[in-house]
Design a protein around this motif. Structure first.
Motif, PDB file in Angstrom:
ATOM      1  N   TYR A 154       0.862  -1.194   0.000  1.00  0.00           N
ATOM      2  CA  TYR A 154       0.000   0.000   0.000  1.00  0.00           C
ATOM      3  C   TYR A 154       0.885   1.227   0.000  1.00  0.00           C
ATOM      4  O   TYR A 154       1.179   1.790   1.035  1.00  0.00           O
ATOM      5  CB  TYR A 154      -0.916   0.002   1.221  1.00  0.00           C
ATOM      6  CG  TYR A 154      -1.851  -1.159   1.249  1.00  0.00           C
ATOM      7  CD1 TYR A 154      -3.060  -1.118   0.557  1.00  0.00           C
ATOM      8  CD2 TYR A 154      -1.528  -2.320   1.951  1.00  0.00           C
ATOM      9  CE1 TYR A 154      -3.917  -2.199   0.559  1.00  0.00           C
ATOM     10  CE2 TYR A 154      -2.386  -3.407   1.955  1.00  0.00           C
ATOM     11  CZ  TYR A 154      -3.572  -3.338   1.260  1.00  0.00           C
ATOM     12  OH  TYR A 154      -4.420  -4.409   1.258  1.00  0.00           O
ATOM     13  N   ASN A 155       1.352   1.613  -1.200  1.00  0.00           N
ATOM     14  CA  ASN A 155       2.339   2.676  -1.199  1.00  0.00           C
ATOM     15  C   ASN A 155       1.822   4.013  -1.695  1.00  0.00           C
ATOM     16  O   ASN A 155       2.576   4.881  -2.056  1.00  0.00           O
ATOM     17  CB  ASN A 155       3.611   2.256  -1.949  1.00  0.00           C
ATOM     18  CG  ASN A 155       3.295   1.223  -2.996  1.00  0.00           C
ATOM     19  OD1 ASN A 155       2.201   1.274  -3.560  1.00  0.00           O
ATOM     20  ND2 ASN A 155       4.199   0.303  -3.240  1.00  0.00           N
ATOM     21  N   SER A 156       0.506   4.189  -1.690  1.00  0.00           N
ATOM     22  CA  SER A 156      -0.026   5.524  -1.944  1.00  0.00           C
ATOM     23  C   SER A 156      -1.289   5.693  -1.114  1.00  0.00           C
ATOM     24  O   SER A 156      -1.900   4.715  -0.673  1.00  0.00           O
ATOM     25  CB  SER A 156      -0.347   5.695  -3.430  1.00  0.00           C
ATOM     26  OG  SER A 156      -1.465   4.898  -3.767  1.00  0.00           O
ATOM     27  N   ALA A 211      -6.876   4.117   0.515  1.00  0.00           N
ATOM     28  CA  ALA A 211      -8.261   4.599   0.513  1.00  0.00           C
ATOM     29  C   ALA A 211      -9.245   3.554  -0.017  1.00  0.00           C
ATOM     30  O   ALA A 211     -10.379   3.480   0.438  1.00  0.00           O
ATOM     31  CB  ALA A 211      -8.367   5.882  -0.314  1.00  0.00           C
ATOM     32  N   VAL A 212      -8.821   2.743  -0.960  1.00  0.00           N
ATOM     33  CA  VAL A 212      -9.746   1.767  -1.549  1.00  0.00           C
ATOM     34  C   VAL A 212      -9.565   0.368  -0.948  1.00  0.00           C
ATOM     35  O   VAL A 212     -10.186  -0.583  -1.395  1.00  0.00           O
ATOM     36  CB  VAL A 212      -9.622   1.709  -3.102  1.00  0.00           C
ATOM     37  CG1 VAL A 212     -10.026   3.039  -3.703  1.00  0.00           C
ATOM     38  CG2 VAL A 212      -8.215   1.335  -3.532  1.00  0.00           C
ATOM     39  N   ALA A 213      -8.726   0.263   0.086  1.00  0.00           N
ATOM     40  CA  ALA A 213      -8.557  -1.036   0.754  1.00  0.00           C
ATOM     41  C   ALA A 213      -9.708  -1.266   1.731  1.00  0.00           C
ATOM     42  O   ALA A 213     -10.411  -0.330   2.115  1.00  0.00           O
ATOM     43  CB  ALA A 213      -7.227  -1.058   1.498  1.00  0.00           C
ATOM     44  N   SER A 246     -10.217  -5.251   6.712  1.00  0.00           N
ATOM     45  CA  SER A 246      -9.672  -6.595   6.956  1.00  0.00           C
ATOM     46  C   SER A 246      -8.413  -6.848   6.133  1.00  0.00           C
ATOM     47  O   SER A 246      -7.503  -7.543   6.579  1.00  0.00           O
ATOM     48  CB  SER A 246     -10.735  -7.655   6.681  1.00  0.00           C
ATOM     49  OG  SER A 246     -11.221  -7.527   5.378  1.00  0.00           O
ATOM     50  N   GLU A 247      -8.348  -6.263   4.947  1.00  0.00           N
ATOM     51  CA  GLU A 247      -7.127  -6.382   4.132  1.00  0.00           C
ATOM     52  C   GLU A 247      -5.939  -5.768   4.866  1.00  0.00           C
ATOM     53  O   GLU A 247      -4.861  -6.348   4.918  1.00  0.00           O
ATOM     54  CB  GLU A 247      -7.282  -5.618   2.813  1.00  0.00           C
ATOM     55  CG  GLU A 247      -7.859  -6.414   1.663  1.00  0.00           C
ATOM     56  CD  GLU A 247      -8.089  -5.518   0.446  1.00  0.00           C
ATOM     57  OE1 GLU A 247      -9.040  -5.798  -0.283  1.00  0.00           O
ATOM     58  OE2 GLU A 247      -7.334  -4.539   0.250  1.00  0.00           O
ATOM     59  N   LEU A 248      -6.164  -4.566   5.396  1.00  0.00           N
ATOM     60  CA  LEU A 248      -5.073  -3.878   6.096  1.00  0.00           C
ATOM     61  C   LEU A 248      -4.665  -4.640   7.351  1.00  0.00           C
ATOM     62  O   LEU A 248      -3.485  -4.768   7.648  1.00  0.00           O
ATOM     63  CB  LEU A 248      -5.486  -2.449   6.475  1.00  0.00           C
ATOM     64  CG  LEU A 248      -5.576  -1.413   5.370  1.00  0.00           C
ATOM     65  CD1 LEU A 248      -5.492  -0.012   5.950  1.00  0.00           C
ATOM     66  CD2 LEU A 248      -4.492  -1.601   4.323  1.00  0.00           C
ATOM     67  N   VAL A 249      -5.662  -5.147   8.068  1.00  0.00           N
ATOM     68  CA  VAL A 249      -5.376  -5.921   9.286  1.00  0.00           C
ATOM     69  C   VAL A 249      -4.490  -7.112   8.942  1.00  0.00           C
ATOM     70  O   VAL A 249      -3.483  -7.371   9.587  1.00  0.00           O
ATOM     71  CB  VAL A 249      -6.683  -6.397   9.957  1.00  0.00           C
ATOM     72  CG1 VAL A 249      -6.380  -7.403  11.061  1.00  0.00           C
ATOM     73  CG2 VAL A 249      -7.451  -5.213  10.515  1.00  0.00           C
ATOM     74  N   ALA A 250      -4.870  -7.801   7.884  1.00  0.00           N
ATOM     75  CA  ALA A 250      -4.152  -9.020   7.513  1.00  0.00           C
ATOM     76  C   ALA A 250      -2.752  -8.727   7.000  1.00  0.00           C
ATOM     77  O   ALA A 250      -1.816  -9.454   7.295  1.00  0.00           O
ATOM     78  CB  ALA A 250      -4.951  -9.785   6.461  1.00  0.00           C
ATOM     79  N   THR A 251      -2.610  -7.675   6.216  1.00  0.00           N
ATOM     80  CA  THR A 251      -1.325  -7.473   5.547  1.00  0.00           C
ATOM     81  C   THR A 251      -0.400  -6.511   6.276  1.00  0.00           C
ATOM     82  O   THR A 251       0.808  -6.619   6.156  1.00  0.00           O
ATOM     83  CB  THR A 251      -1.514  -6.977   4.103  1.00  0.00           C
ATOM     84  OG1 THR A 251      -2.442  -5.901   4.134  1.00  0.00           O
ATOM     85  CG2 THR A 251      -2.010  -8.064   3.193  1.00  0.00           C
ATOM     86  N   ILE A 268      -7.534   4.693   9.575  1.00  0.00           N
ATOM     87  CA  ILE A 268      -6.541   5.042   8.540  1.00  0.00           C
ATOM     88  C   ILE A 268      -7.218   5.128   7.171  1.00  0.00           C
ATOM     89  O   ILE A 268      -6.976   6.055   6.396  1.00  0.00           O
ATOM     90  CB  ILE A 268      -5.399   3.991   8.519  1.00  0.00           C
ATOM     91  CG1 ILE A 268      -4.566   4.108   9.796  1.00  0.00           C
ATOM     92  CG2 ILE A 268      -4.524   4.171   7.295  1.00  0.00           C
ATOM     93  CD1 ILE A 268      -3.501   3.039   9.945  1.00  0.00           C
ATOM     94  N   ILE A 269      -8.100   4.164   6.903  1.00  0.00           N
ATOM     95  CA  ILE A 269      -8.778   4.165   5.606  1.00  0.00           C
ATOM     96  C   ILE A 269      -9.634   5.419   5.456  1.00  0.00           C
ATOM     97  O   ILE A 269      -9.630   6.071   4.405  1.00  0.00           O
ATOM     98  CB  ILE A 269      -9.638   2.887   5.438  1.00  0.00           C
ATOM     99  CG1 ILE A 269      -8.715   1.685   5.246  1.00  0.00           C
ATOM    100  CG2 ILE A 269     -10.586   3.013   4.255  1.00  0.00           C
ATOM    101  CD1 ILE A 269      -9.412   0.350   5.344  1.00  0.00           C
TER     102      ILE A 269
END
Ligand code: ADP
Ligand code: MG
Length: 323
Positions: free
Chosen positions: A24-26, A31-33, A36-41, A52-53
């Motif tokens: 997630y480098n921008s 913003a479009v994540a 649960s994706e962020l939690v996992a990765t 954050i999102i």
């Protein structure tokens, strides 16, 4: 005026680093994540992820809703990548669209990989020659990428367009990665996103990503009924990542899917991919490719949301795809 991840509320240097490492480098990518994706990765808590999102969404001005004129604005940026075959282009309403996933399915040897090679060449052409003036990322799962084929096709194009194209230049703008299993394949989309960010402000931004084959690893690894739901979930996430890639980079996404020659009687219609609609809901354009006489191929557009179903005849020659 690009906003950095570190500038977002709730994102310190350590979290920014984790997000970066996870691809997630921008601010747009965050913003479009989904939380649960962020939690996992990115190894952060659910509530932090949500905050954050939401910070990224206001910073990137990506809300849940868009007004029609905004959607129209983005649609106006949609590029059309010409294939080298006029009938094929017409079938697609002018060419392969950016910001969309196009699935090509067909038997072994039907020409999916050949068409993918041709699109990797055409993408690099200037827009007035039917290209997207961009570079290409290929996720190669079957080890079928052949630079020699690119050279042949560039030579063919030089002849057809009466230009002096340098095959070596075309090869330099194609970034190929082998995917060794389905998890690796999924991770390579993150790597692709990073590469696209690096090339964003150059004269050859990434305008095409090819996953050839999308399904081979998944088929091989998820065998048996009990694992189908798991496979489906992984594939859905993968396609979601690819769609996001297309949207954020105004790029075309091409995925291939092999089907068997003698479909099980229960499935009846041979123009439907085996194993049900693995991709039915996510691939925006679905093309069924089959062999015809000699070097001819029939390309059939199936279930398009905005174009009439139809067929085109294309030829695969040493010089590449043609009428
Ligand atoms: P798929 O990816 O659908 O399994 P391919 O795209 O690999 O199939 O198609 C292979 C076919 O493409 C070959 O059987 C041949 O007909 C054609 N082909 C491959 N290389 C060349 C070439 N250099 N010149 C002409 N035709 C080629
Ligand atoms: Mg192939």
């Amino acid at each position: 005026s690009e906003i950095l991840l570190e500038e977002l509320d709730h994102v310190g240097p350590a979290t920014a680093q984790k997000l970066n490492d996870a691809g997630y480098n921008s601010v747009e990518a965050v913003a479009v994540a989904s939380p649960s994706e962020l939690v996992a990765t990115a190894e952060i808590g659910e509530s932090t992820a949500a905050k954050i999102i939401s910070a990224a969404r206001s910073a990137a001005d990506i809300g849940g809703f868009e007004t029609g004129d905004f959607v129209m604005q983005r649609r106006m940026e949609v590029g059309k990548l010409r294939t080298g075959c006029e009938e094929f282009d017409e079938l697609m309403g002018g060419g392969i669209e950016t910001q969309s996933i196009t699935e090509m399915y067909g038997e072994f040897g039907s020409g999916k990989t050949q068409i993918a090679h041709q699109l990797a060449v055409n993408t690099q052409l200037p827009r007035d020659m039917g290209g997207l003036d961009g570079s290409v990322i290929i996720i190669d799962t079957e080890n079928t990428f052949r630079p020699e084929r690119i050279e042949q096709m560039v030579a063919g194009l030089s002849q057809k367009l009466e230009q002096d194209f340098d095959p070596a230049e075309f090869l330099k703008n194609i970034h190929v990665a082998r995917a060794y299993n389905s998890n690796h394949q999924i991770l390579l989309v993150d790597a692709a996103m990073e590469m696209a960010n690096n090339l964003k402000n150059t004269d050859k931004p990434v305008r095409l990503v090819i996953v050839d084959s999308l399904t081979a690893h998944f088929r091989a690894e998820y065998v048996g009924r009990g694992t189908l739901a798991d496979r489906q979930q992984k594939l859905n996430k993968h396609l979601h990542d690819l769609q996001r890639f297309g949207d954020l980079n105004n790029a075309s996404v091409i995925v291939t899917n092999q089907v068997m020659s003698k479909p099980d009687a229960f499935f009846g219609d041979p123009t439907r991919p085996i194993g049900g609609h693995i991709l039915g809901h996510t691939a925006t354009f679905r093309l069924y490719i089959r062999k015809s006489k000699g070097d001819k191929r029939i390309v059939k557009l199936v279930d398009s949301p905005c174009l009439p179903d139809g067929e085109a005849v294309a030829c695969i020659t040493t010089d590449g795809l043609c009428d």
